[in-house]
Design an enzyme around this catalytic site. Structure first.
Site, PDB file in Angstrom:
ATOM      1  N   SER A 161       0.833  -1.080  -0.092  1.00  0.00           N
ATOM      2  CA  SER A 161       0.064  -0.077  -0.163  1.00  0.00           C
ATOM      3  C   SER A 161       0.696   1.320   0.063  1.00  0.00           C
ATOM      4  CB  SER A 161      -0.887   0.092   1.242  1.00  0.00           C
ATOM      5  OG  SER A 161      -0.209   0.069   2.360  1.00  0.00           O
ATOM      6  N   SER A 172      14.724  -7.404   3.077  1.00  0.00           N
ATOM      7  CA  SER A 172      15.542  -7.286   4.283  1.00  0.00           C
ATOM      8  C   SER A 172      15.846  -5.776   4.284  1.00  0.00           C
ATOM      9  CB  SER A 172      16.566  -8.215   4.184  1.00  0.00           C
ATOM     10  OG  SER A 172      17.780  -7.932   5.181  1.00  0.00           O
ATOM     11  N   TYR A 210      14.490  -2.731  14.746  1.00  0.00           N
ATOM     12  CA  TYR A 210      14.203  -3.041  13.257  1.00  0.00           C
ATOM     13  C   TYR A 210      15.540  -3.785  12.875  1.00  0.00           C
ATOM     14  CZ  TYR A 210      14.123  -1.722   8.247  1.00  0.00           C
ATOM     15  OH  TYR A 210      14.273  -1.586   6.762  1.00  0.00           O
ATOM     16  N   LYS A 262      15.687  -7.574  10.807  1.00  0.00           N
ATOM     17  CA  LYS A 262      16.299  -7.639   9.552  1.00  0.00           C
ATOM     18  C   LYS A 262      17.297  -8.739   9.607  1.00  0.00           C
ATOM     19  CE  LYS A 262      13.372  -4.618   7.357  1.00  0.00           C
ATOM     20  NZ  LYS A 262      12.430  -5.429   6.252  1.00  0.00           N
TER      21      LYS A 262
HETATM   22  N1  LIG Z   1      12.371   3.033   2.508  1.00  0.00           N
HETATM   23  C1  LIG Z   1      13.605   2.387   2.705  1.00  0.00           C
HETATM   24  O1  LIG Z   1      14.604   3.226   2.608  1.00  0.00           O
HETATM   25  C2  LIG Z   1      13.868   1.094   2.928  1.00  0.00           C
HETATM   26  C3  LIG Z   1      15.441   0.562   3.091  1.00  0.00           C
HETATM   27  C4  LIG Z   1      15.680  -0.698   3.464  1.00  0.00           C
HETATM   28  C5  LIG Z   1      14.663  -1.592   3.566  1.00  0.00           C
HETATM   29  N2  LIG Z   1      13.364  -1.130   3.380  1.00  0.00           N
HETATM   30  C6  LIG Z   1      12.088  -2.146   3.677  1.00  0.00           C
HETATM   31  O2  LIG Z   1      11.029  -2.111   2.639  1.00  0.00           O
HETATM   32  C7  LIG Z   1       9.773  -2.473   2.921  1.00  0.00           C
HETATM   33  C8  LIG Z   1       9.054  -1.354   2.640  1.00  0.00           C
HETATM   34  O3  LIG Z   1       9.193  -0.162   3.263  1.00  0.00           O
HETATM   35  P1  LIG Z   1       9.143   1.422   2.976  1.00  0.00           P
HETATM   36  O4  LIG Z   1       9.673   2.167   4.184  1.00  0.00           O
HETATM   37  O5  LIG Z   1       9.367   1.559   1.753  1.00  0.00           O
HETATM   38  O6  LIG Z   1       7.479   1.481   3.185  1.00  0.00           O
HETATM   39  P2  LIG Z   1       6.576   2.011   3.972  1.00  0.00           P
HETATM   40  O7  LIG Z   1       5.916   3.079   3.634  1.00  0.00           O
HETATM   41  O8  LIG Z   1       7.020   2.009   5.585  1.00  0.00           O
HETATM   42  O9  LIG Z   1       5.237   0.859   4.085  1.00  0.00           O
HETATM   43  C9  LIG Z   1       5.369  -0.143   4.830  1.00  0.00           C
HETATM   44  C10 LIG Z   1       4.196  -1.155   4.426  1.00  0.00           C
HETATM   45  O10 LIG Z   1       4.145  -2.472   5.214  1.00  0.00           O
HETATM   46  C11 LIG Z   1       2.804  -2.515   5.422  1.00  0.00           C
HETATM   47  N3  LIG Z   1       2.336  -2.871   6.543  1.00  0.00           N
HETATM   48  C12 LIG Z   1       2.960  -2.391   8.002  1.00  0.00           C
HETATM   49  N4  LIG Z   1       2.398  -3.475   8.932  1.00  0.00           N
HETATM   50  C13 LIG Z   1       1.593  -4.168   8.351  1.00  0.00           C
HETATM   51  C14 LIG Z   1       0.728  -5.596   8.807  1.00  0.00           C
HETATM   52  N5  LIG Z   1       0.758  -5.667  10.110  1.00  0.00           N
HETATM   53  N6  LIG Z   1       0.195  -6.074   8.011  1.00  0.00           N
HETATM   54  C15 LIG Z   1       0.313  -6.004   6.655  1.00  0.00           C
HETATM   55  N7  LIG Z   1       1.008  -5.287   6.074  1.00  0.00           N
HETATM   56  C16 LIG Z   1       1.919  -4.248   6.939  1.00  0.00           C
HETATM   57  C17 LIG Z   1       1.880  -1.061   5.167  1.00  0.00           C
HETATM   58  O11 LIG Z   1       0.658  -1.245   4.966  1.00  0.00           O
HETATM   59  P3  LIG Z   1      -0.700  -0.804   5.789  1.00  0.00           P
HETATM   60  O12 LIG Z   1      -0.220   0.077   6.935  1.00  0.00           O
HETATM   61  O13 LIG Z   1      -1.738  -0.508   4.700  1.00  0.00           O
HETATM   62  O14 LIG Z   1      -0.823  -2.326   6.357  1.00  0.00           O
HETATM   63  C18 LIG Z   1       2.728  -0.576   4.062  1.00  0.00           C
HETATM   64  O15 LIG Z   1       2.424  -0.878   2.874  1.00  0.00           O
HETATM   65  C19 LIG Z   1      10.276  -2.860   4.644  1.00  0.00           C
HETATM   66  O16 LIG Z   1      10.444  -4.215   4.600  1.00  0.00           O
HETATM   67  C20 LIG Z   1      11.347  -2.214   4.877  1.00  0.00           C
HETATM   68  O17 LIG Z   1      12.072  -2.678   5.891  1.00  0.00           O
HETATM   69  C21 LIG Z   1      12.898   0.064   3.191  1.00  0.00           C
END
Ligand SMILES: NC(=O)c1ccc[n+]([C@@H]2O[C@H](COP(=O)([O-])OP(=O)(O)OC[C@H]3O[C@@H](n4cnc5c(N)ncnc54)[C@H](OP(=O)(O)O)[C@@H]3O)[C@@H](O)[C@H]2O)c1
Length: 272
Positions: free
Chosen positions: A13, A129, A143, A147
């Site tokens: 989402s 991850s 966090y 990971k």
């Molecule tokens: N952004 C970065 O720089 C970065 C870097 C390294 C890794 N990551 C990884 O990439 C992934 C996405 O992160 P993001 O920062 O881009 O996104 P984000 O905007 O933090 O989105 C998190 C997503 O997880 C969903 N979510 C959270 N709790 C949930 C639950 N209990 N059940 C189902 N869905 C759930 C949320 O949807 P709802 O609230 O609608 O459920 C949302 O779609 C994560 O695993 C994060 O650790 C991100």
């Protein structure tokens, strides 16, 4: 891509999950996307189903409904959150919430999907991850622990499921301009009177700055879509800026104390 393949996704989402879902859709995949904020239905060329990965019944229902639409050729798990706080002031309940979402959420989904993939003779599982799965940074301990758990778990998983034609890929993103503050709450016990307050302010400012100035999430989505289209996918796919690639490389080479000194100086500064 020959024939239409189906991917089931978590965390689609917002953020990197949404960008990955859009890239897969654009590449011709049928995307069945789950998130808590979704109502069941169709939008933007994707099928949406309500899903809370921390709830066994919700996972069961998601898989049941998704299977009626199309069994999974691939499962991409992006659902995640973090709590910012010192180790001392992050409560066990906050640790539990992060581990339950990021790590156990993946375990639940995999346990539900693996039998389906085995019966079909194969599939691809992509687990999000992070660079934090490889090295720790201050004030993201819950966090980082989640990971690191994913990294260890995935190493076991890939060996076990290989005979069934199931491939596993860890995606290790560096900072990307995508994450929503909604999923990055501060630990409730952190306060201006905290003994860590000055270091925390400095550390979280660096974290925030790096994410705001991070890599392009669209590009990450397209890279994952291209990779998933291959017959054989790599076990690790690091998608990060050159300096973050370098940080991981250095982390492997340098003694632990030196690594900690470099990272501490970067996030907190020399004076504190
Ligand atoms: N952004 C970065 O720089 C970065 C870097 C390294 C890794 N990551 C990884 O990439 C992934 C996405 O992160 P993001 O920062 O881009 O996104 P984000 O905007 O933090 O989105 C998190 C997503 O997880 C969903 N979510 C959270 N709790 C949930 C639950 N209990 N059940 C189902 N869905 C759930 C949320 O949807 P709802 O609230 O609608 O459920 C949302 O779609 C994560 O695993 C994060 O650790 C991100």
């Amino acid at each position: 891509m020959s024939g239409r393949k189906t991917v089931w996704m978590t965390g689609a989402s917002s953020g990197l999950g949404l960008h990955t879902a859009m890239a897969l859709r654009d590449d011709g995949w049928r995307v069945i996307a789950g998130a808590r904020s979704f109502e069941d239905g169709e939008a933007d060329g994707m099928i949406r189903l309500k899903l809370d990965v921390t709830d066994e019944e919700s996972v069961r229902r998601f898989c049941e409904e998704a299977a009626k639409i199309g069994p999974p050729d691939a499962l991409v798990q992006c659902a995640g959150m973090l709590v910012l706080g010192s180790c001392e002031e992050t409560t066990t309940e906050e640790f539990r919430r992060v581990i339950d979402t990021n790590y156990l959420g993946m375990v639940r989904m995999n346990r539900a999907v693996l039998p389906l993939m085995r019966q079909r003779g194969g599939g691809k599982i992509v687990l999000f991850s992070s660079i934090n799965g490889l090295l720790g940074i201050p004030f993201q301990s819950a966090y980082t622990a989640s990971k690191h758990a994913i990294e260890g778990y995935a190493e076991c998983l890939q060996m076990e499921v290989k005979p069934f034609g199931i491939q596993v890929m860890l995606v290790e993103p560096g900072d990307h301009r995508s994450g929503s503050d909604k999923y990055r709450p501060h630990a409730a016990e952190m306060s201006p009177d905290s003994p860590y307050a000055a270091a925390y302010e400095s550390g979280t400012a660096v974290i925030h700055h790096d994410e705001q100035n991070g890599s392009d999430p669209d590009r990450l989505g397209r890279k994952i879509a291209r990779t998933l289209d291959r017959k054989t996918i790599p076990f690790r796919k690091r998608i990060a800026s050159p300096d973050q690639h370098l940080a991981v490389y250095i982390h492997k080479l340098l003694p632990a104390k030196l690594n900690a000194a470099i990272l501490r100086t970067y996030y907190i500064g020399k004076k504190q």
